[in-house]
Motif scaffolding. Structure first.
Motif, PDB file in Angstrom:
ATOM      1  N   VAL A   5     -68.846 -79.675 131.595  1.00 41.06           N
ATOM      2  CA  VAL A   5     -70.173 -80.013 130.885  1.00 41.06           C
ATOM      3  C   VAL A   5     -70.739 -80.970 131.890  1.00 41.06           C
ATOM      4  O   VAL A   5     -71.883 -81.075 131.835  1.00 41.06           O
ATOM      5  CB  VAL A   5     -69.300 -80.684 129.679  1.00 41.06           C
ATOM      6  N   LEU A   6     -70.007 -81.852 132.548  1.00 38.21           N
ATOM      7  CA  LEU A   6     -70.655 -82.654 133.715  1.00 38.21           C
ATOM      8  C   LEU A   6     -71.261 -82.027 134.607  1.00 38.21           C
ATOM      9  O   LEU A   6     -72.546 -82.377 135.225  1.00 38.21           O
ATOM     10  CB  LEU A   6     -69.473 -83.757 134.146  1.00 38.21           C
ATOM     11  N   ILE A   7     -70.759 -80.895 135.011  1.00 38.29           N
ATOM     12  CA  ILE A   7     -71.470 -80.192 136.168  1.00 38.29           C
ATOM     13  C   ILE A   7     -72.694 -79.484 135.619  1.00 38.29           C
ATOM     14  O   ILE A   7     -73.895 -79.595 136.360  1.00 38.29           O
ATOM     15  CB  ILE A   7     -70.629 -78.929 136.518  1.00 38.29           C
ATOM     16  N   ILE A   8     -72.777 -79.081 134.422  1.00 37.42           N
ATOM     17  CA  ILE A   8     -74.114 -78.670 133.819  1.00 37.42           C
ATOM     18  C   ILE A   8     -74.944 -79.669 133.549  1.00 37.42           C
ATOM     19  O   ILE A   8     -76.261 -79.624 133.845  1.00 37.42           O
ATOM     20  CB  ILE A   8     -73.615 -77.919 132.338  1.00 37.42           C
ATOM     21  N   MET A   9     -74.658 -80.978 133.096  1.00 37.22           N
ATOM     22  CA  MET A   9     -75.446 -82.075 133.120  1.00 37.22           C
ATOM     23  C   MET A   9     -76.153 -82.342 134.614  1.00 37.22           C
ATOM     24  O   MET A   9     -77.166 -82.835 134.658  1.00 37.22           O
ATOM     25  CB  MET A   9     -74.903 -83.298 132.434  1.00 37.22           C
ATOM     26  N   ILE A  10     -75.152 -82.349 135.366  1.00 33.60           N
ATOM     27  CA  ILE A  10     -75.617 -82.666 137.052  1.00 33.60           C
ATOM     28  C   ILE A  10     -76.785 -81.699 137.310  1.00 33.60           C
ATOM     29  O   ILE A  10     -77.827 -81.935 137.921  1.00 33.60           O
ATOM     30  CB  ILE A  10     -74.371 -82.709 137.738  1.00 33.60           C
ATOM     31  N   GLY A  11     -76.200 -80.438 136.959  1.00 33.91           N
ATOM     32  CA  GLY A  11     -77.400 -79.308 137.212  1.00 33.91           C
ATOM     33  C   GLY A  11     -78.742 -79.481 136.692  1.00 33.91           C
ATOM     34  O   GLY A  11     -79.745 -79.462 137.229  1.00 33.91           O
ATOM     35  N   GLN A  12     -78.684 -80.042 135.478  1.00 32.44           N
ATOM     36  CA  GLN A  12     -79.983 -80.166 134.625  1.00 32.44           C
ATOM     37  C   GLN A  12     -80.709 -81.382 135.100  1.00 32.44           C
ATOM     38  O   GLN A  12     -82.072 -81.428 135.279  1.00 32.44           O
ATOM     39  CB  GLN A  12     -79.817 -80.284 133.360  1.00 32.44           C
ATOM     40  N   GLN A  13     -80.076 -82.509 135.598  1.00 35.98           N
ATOM     41  CA  GLN A  13     -80.788 -83.803 135.989  1.00 35.98           C
ATOM     42  C   GLN A  13     -81.006 -83.966 137.345  1.00 35.98           C
ATOM     43  O   GLN A  13     -81.836 -84.624 137.747  1.00 35.98           O
ATOM     44  CB  GLN A  13     -79.829 -84.910 135.321  1.00 35.98           C
ATOM     45  N   VAL A  14     -80.236 -83.208 138.187  1.00 31.98           N
ATOM     46  CA  VAL A  14     -80.325 -83.504 139.684  1.00 31.98           C
ATOM     47  C   VAL A  14     -80.599 -82.336 140.630  1.00 31.98           C
ATOM     48  O   VAL A  14     -81.660 -82.466 141.085  1.00 31.98           O
ATOM     49  CB  VAL A  14     -78.793 -83.982 140.022  1.00 31.98           C
ATOM     50  N   GLY A  15     -80.226 -81.303 139.974  1.00 35.73           N
ATOM     51  CA  GLY A  15     -80.729 -79.877 140.828  1.00 35.73           C
ATOM     52  C   GLY A  15     -79.338 -79.047 140.695  1.00 35.73           C
ATOM     53  O   GLY A  15     -78.178 -79.556 140.862  1.00 35.73           O
ATOM     54  N   TRP A  16     -79.633 -77.732 140.956  1.00 37.52           N
ATOM     55  CA  TRP A  16     -78.392 -76.939 141.206  1.00 37.52           C
ATOM     56  C   TRP A  16     -77.675 -77.209 142.658  1.00 37.52           C
ATOM     57  O   TRP A  16     -76.617 -76.633 142.491  1.00 37.52           O
ATOM     58  CB  TRP A  16     -79.077 -75.433 141.244  1.00 37.52           C
ATOM     59  N   ILE A  17     -78.247 -77.384 143.440  1.00 34.22           N
ATOM     60  CA  ILE A  17     -77.691 -77.877 144.927  1.00 34.22           C
ATOM     61  C   ILE A  17     -76.333 -78.817 144.499  1.00 34.22           C
ATOM     62  O   ILE A  17     -75.530 -78.820 144.904  1.00 34.22           O
ATOM     63  CB  ILE A  17     -78.521 -77.989 145.984  1.00 34.22           C
ATOM     64  N   TRP A  31     -72.468 -92.922 135.817  1.00 34.38           N
ATOM     65  CA  TRP A  31     -71.420 -93.457 134.984  1.00 34.38           C
ATOM     66  C   TRP A  31     -70.103 -92.725 134.544  1.00 34.38           C
ATOM     67  O   TRP A  31     -69.030 -92.930 134.822  1.00 34.38           O
ATOM     68  CB  TRP A  31     -71.608 -94.789 134.335  1.00 34.38           C
ATOM     69  N   LEU A  32     -70.692 -91.522 133.970  1.00 28.57           N
ATOM     70  CA  LEU A  32     -69.577 -90.744 133.263  1.00 28.57           C
ATOM     71  C   LEU A  32     -69.081 -89.880 134.398  1.00 28.57           C
ATOM     72  O   LEU A  32     -67.747 -89.748 134.413  1.00 28.57           O
ATOM     73  CB  LEU A  32     -70.539 -89.680 132.452  1.00 28.57           C
ATOM     74  N   CYS A  33     -69.641 -89.529 135.474  1.00 30.67           N
ATOM     75  CA  CYS A  33     -69.129 -88.905 136.579  1.00 30.67           C
ATOM     76  C   CYS A  33     -67.898 -89.827 137.222  1.00 30.67           C
ATOM     77  O   CYS A  33     -66.778 -89.490 137.845  1.00 30.67           O
ATOM     78  CB  CYS A  33     -70.078 -88.330 137.545  1.00 30.67           C
ATOM     79  N   VAL A  34     -68.364 -91.165 137.551  1.00 27.05           N
ATOM     80  CA  VAL A  34     -67.535 -92.016 138.044  1.00 27.05           C
ATOM     81  C   VAL A  34     -66.398 -92.148 137.330  1.00 27.05           C
ATOM     82  O   VAL A  34     -65.071 -92.315 137.865  1.00 27.05           O
ATOM     83  CB  VAL A  34     -67.937 -93.313 138.325  1.00 27.05           C
ATOM     84  N   ILE A  35     -66.412 -92.477 136.023  1.00 24.59           N
ATOM     85  CA  ILE A  35     -65.221 -92.598 135.135  1.00 24.59           C
ATOM     86  C   ILE A  35     -64.351 -91.330 135.236  1.00 24.59           C
ATOM     87  O   ILE A  35     -63.322 -91.417 135.163  1.00 24.59           O
ATOM     88  CB  ILE A  35     -65.821 -92.636 133.579  1.00 24.59           C
ATOM     89  N   TRP A  36     -64.958 -89.998 135.360  1.00 26.21           N
ATOM     90  CA  TRP A  36     -64.263 -88.920 135.284  1.00 26.21           C
ATOM     91  C   TRP A  36     -63.419 -88.970 136.624  1.00 26.21           C
ATOM     92  O   TRP A  36     -62.203 -88.721 136.463  1.00 26.21           O
ATOM     93  CB  TRP A  36     -65.242 -87.607 135.273  1.00 26.21           C
ATOM     94  N   VAL A  37     -63.902 -89.291 137.769  1.00 28.48           N
ATOM     95  CA  VAL A  37     -63.232 -89.073 138.832  1.00 28.48           C
ATOM     96  C   VAL A  37     -62.128 -90.140 139.007  1.00 28.48           C
ATOM     97  O   VAL A  37     -60.898 -89.851 139.226  1.00 28.48           O
ATOM     98  CB  VAL A  37     -64.167 -89.483 140.087  1.00 28.48           C
ATOM     99  N   PHE A  38     -62.294 -91.541 138.379  1.00 29.33           N
ATOM    100  CA  PHE A  38     -61.119 -92.373 138.169  1.00 29.33           C
ATOM    101  C   PHE A  38     -60.006 -91.924 137.551  1.00 29.33           C
ATOM    102  O   PHE A  38     -58.947 -92.141 137.605  1.00 29.33           O
ATOM    103  CB  PHE A  38     -61.645 -93.715 137.879  1.00 29.33           C
ATOM    104  N   ALA A  39     -60.471 -91.238 136.279  1.00 26.58           N
ATOM    105  CA  ALA A  39     -59.582 -90.525 135.175  1.00 26.58           C
ATOM    106  C   ALA A  39     -58.785 -89.786 135.976  1.00 26.58           C
ATOM    107  O   ALA A  39     -57.370 -89.468 135.881  1.00 26.58           O
ATOM    108  CB  ALA A  39     -60.200 -90.221 134.027  1.00 26.58           C
ATOM    109  N   SER A  40     -59.227 -88.643 136.866  1.00 25.75           N
ATOM    110  CA  SER A  40     -58.603 -87.664 137.460  1.00 25.75           C
ATOM    111  C   SER A  40     -57.624 -88.403 138.386  1.00 25.75           C
ATOM    112  O   SER A  40     -56.558 -87.955 138.562  1.00 25.75           O
ATOM    113  CB  SER A  40     -59.641 -86.779 138.283  1.00 25.75           C
ATOM    114  N   VAL A  41     -58.036 -89.220 139.187  1.00 23.36           N
ATOM    115  CA  VAL A  41     -57.155 -89.925 139.947  1.00 23.36           C
ATOM    116  C   VAL A  41     -55.694 -90.720 139.478  1.00 23.36           C
ATOM    117  O   VAL A  41     -54.689 -90.329 139.814  1.00 23.36           O
ATOM    118  CB  VAL A  41     -57.625 -90.951 141.042  1.00 23.36           C
TER     119      VAL A  41
END
Length: 83
Positions: free
Chosen positions: A38-50, A5-15
């Motif tokens: 910050v979001l990219i680091i969180m993605i790396g920690q929770q989902v993976g580096w790819i 949800w944080l990533c989705v909000i970030w994308v809509f805010a960017s648009v």
């Protein structure tokens, strides 16, 4: 799930910021520019580096002009700002 949800909000805010006139984009754009790593680091920690690398590629693609401006400033050049 919260990260998604944080990533989705970030994308809509960017648009939304991209649709603003250029003179109104600076402050929200800087906030989004600082929030993205910050979001990219969180993605790396929770989902993976790819997934984090894919997010980083998308971030650099979206913010290439501001990042090039910052890089030029760091090199001591004086790039022009659009009106």
């Amino acid at each position: 799930m919260m990260l998604l949800w944080l990533c989705v909000i970030w994308v809509f805010a960017s648009v939304a910021v991209a649709m603003l006139p250029m003179r109104h984009q600076y402050i929200p754009g800087v906030i989004l520019l600082l929030a993205a790593p910050v979001l990219i680091i969180m993605i790396g920690q929770q989902v993976g580096w790819i997934a984090a690398l894919l997010g980083l590629a998308a971030f650099v693609s979206m913010f290439r002009n501001p990042l090039l401006f910052i890089l030029a400033k760091l090199r001591g050049q004086n790039p022009e700002l659009p009106e």
